[in-house]
Write a protein that holds these residues in place. Structure first.
Motif, mmCIF file in Angstrom:
data_model
loop_
_atom_site.group_PDB
_atom_site.id
_atom_site.type_symbol
_atom_site.label_atom_id
_atom_site.label_comp_id
_atom_site.label_asym_id
_atom_site.label_seq_id
_atom_site.Cartn_x
_atom_site.Cartn_y
_atom_site.Cartn_z
ATOM 1 N N GLY A 73 0.087 2.263 -3.443
ATOM 2 C CA GLY A 73 -1.276 2.715 -3.181
ATOM 3 C C GLY A 73 -1.560 4.146 -3.563
ATOM 4 O O GLY A 73 -2.704 4.594 -3.474
ATOM 5 N N MET A 76 0.828 -1.211 0.000
ATOM 6 C CA MET A 76 0.000 0.000 0.000
ATOM 7 C C MET A 76 0.858 1.254 0.000
ATOM 8 O O MET A 76 0.540 2.256 -0.647
ATOM 9 C CB MET A 76 -0.928 0.005 1.211
ATOM 10 C CG MET A 76 -2.081 -0.964 1.139
ATOM 11 S SD MET A 76 -3.341 -0.609 2.391
ATOM 12 C CE MET A 76 -2.409 -0.950 3.907
ATOM 13 N N LEU A 114 -3.429 6.523 -0.014
ATOM 14 C CA LEU A 114 -3.113 5.598 1.073
ATOM 15 C C LEU A 114 -1.718 5.805 1.658
ATOM 16 O O LEU A 114 -1.331 5.067 2.563
ATOM 17 C CB LEU A 114 -3.226 4.151 0.570
ATOM 18 C CG LEU A 114 -4.600 3.698 0.070
ATOM 19 C CD1 LEU A 114 -4.501 2.292 -0.515
ATOM 20 C CD2 LEU A 114 -5.617 3.740 1.196
ATOM 21 N N HIS A 115 -0.991 6.801 1.152
ATOM 22 C CA HIS A 115 0.424 6.913 1.517
ATOM 23 C C HIS A 115 0.622 7.102 3.020
ATOM 24 O O HIS A 115 1.330 6.320 3.671
ATOM 25 C CB HIS A 115 1.069 8.073 0.766
ATOM 26 C CG HIS A 115 2.523 8.261 1.091
ATOM 27 N ND1 HIS A 115 3.503 7.413 0.618
ATOM 28 C CD2 HIS A 115 3.164 9.173 1.867
ATOM 29 C CE1 HIS A 115 4.680 7.795 1.070
ATOM 30 N NE2 HIS A 115 4.504 8.865 1.840
#
Length: 328
Positions: free
Chosen positions: A270, A266, A274-275
């Protein structure tokens, strides 16, 4: 399931004082960063403008971000929303600019030289069409309410964990686990403060997830400590705890390793959405293992946990009790 076995118990308690000193130093650094620099709150908490754009073809995110940065409103968030054609834009509050003006400036920046429709909600035509689907304003009062609700959720989770551990094990385990979990949370928040990473609702969700994830490791070790006190009758407290940690290492590596692989996926693939959520989870998983082994376990020992606290003495047979009454 074990991929390997460790011969002999690793002497964790022998070096517990050194590791706790390191934990205390990092904890104080994190607290200092929170007080001096503070968290860099996202739009969810500070308020701002949220707009949704629909492109006729997959959006060029680099071009869209460059156009939004041209507004010079400060740190803006530009990310895909659902499909490659949908883009969500979050802009912070700017003094002296109303929500309507911000919406108009945003639309002009994105459209550029494309002709604007009469309704001023779309520009371009054919494959170059960009449509403004919605614009919402998040006021600072809403952000304040979200922050207060998140803080309340954090407090309730901590209280629930303490009650659960106190009932299932003993109050010493509850206190030790909560201190270890708070250590993880403060470290995460401290790193976000030190590096100026954005703290938003997904990050808060990650922090709450880490609370539950970290306490799971603490419960596994605590359960093995209680089991060892029943089996290892003549062993010292240090030996019991060292054996409990060593015997769960294989399980810890398998469980946390597989979880960390998913979280790193992710983090790296991502996207911006989503970081920071994945970043909070990555930090929390690493420190969750550390705190359960090298913060929670030593605290359990130093608080005076013993076999008598966890193992009830065996009830004597009725005949033996009567014999004791008869004998002088």
């Amino acid at each position: 399931m074990e991929f390997f076995r460790i011969k002999g118990d690793l002497p964790f308690m022998k070096y517990a004082l050194y590791f706790n000193a390191i934990s205390l130093i990092t904890f104080l650094i994190a607290v200092g960063a929170l007080f001096t620099k503070g968290l860099h709150y996202g739009i969810d908490f500070t308020g701002g403008t949220v707009a949704e754009l629909r492109y006729a073809k997959p959006a060029d995110m680099a071009q869209a971000r460059a156009a939004i940065e041209g507004l010079k409103t400060g740190e803006a968030v530009v990310q895909n929303f659902g499909t490659p054609q949908d883009v969500l834009v979050r802009l912070p509050l700017v003094q002296g600019i109303t929500n309507a003006q911000m919406s108009e400036n945003l639309f002009k920046a994105v459209c550029g030289a494309r002709p604007v429709s009469d309704t001023k909600t779309a520009c371009g035509d054919g494959v170059e069409k960009i449509e403004l689907k919605r614009v919402e304003f998040v006021g600072p009062q809403v952000g304040k309410e979200l922050f207060e609700s998140g803080a309340l959720a954090l407090v309730l989770v901590i209280a629930g964990i303490m009650m659960y551990l106190a009932i299932r094990f003993e109050w010493r385990f509850a206190v030790s686990a909560i201190i270890a979990n708070l250590h993880d949370i403060i470290i995460i928040l401290g790193l976000f403060a030190i590096f100026g990473w954005e703290f938003n609702l997904p990050v808060l969700a990650g922090v709450l997830a880490i609370l539950g994830y970290s306490v799971n490791e603490s419960v596994v070790i605590a359960d093995r400590v209680r089991e060892n006190f029943r089996k290892m009758r003549k062993a010292s407290v240090d030996h019991v705890i060292d054996n409990a940690i060593t015997s769960t290492i294989s399980r810890t590596i398998i469980t946390h390793g597989s979880t960390q692989i998913m979280v790193l996926a992710m983090l790296f693939f991502g996207g911006e959405t989503l970081h920071y959520f994945a970043l909070a989870l990555t930090i929390g998983i690493c420190f969750g293992i550390y705190s359960s082994v090298l913060v929670m376990a030593p605290l359990v020992r130093w608080l005076g946990t013993s076999r008598e606290n966890l193992v009830k003495p065996e009830a004597k047979p009725k005949d033996a009790l009567e014999a004791e009454k008869i004998l002088p």
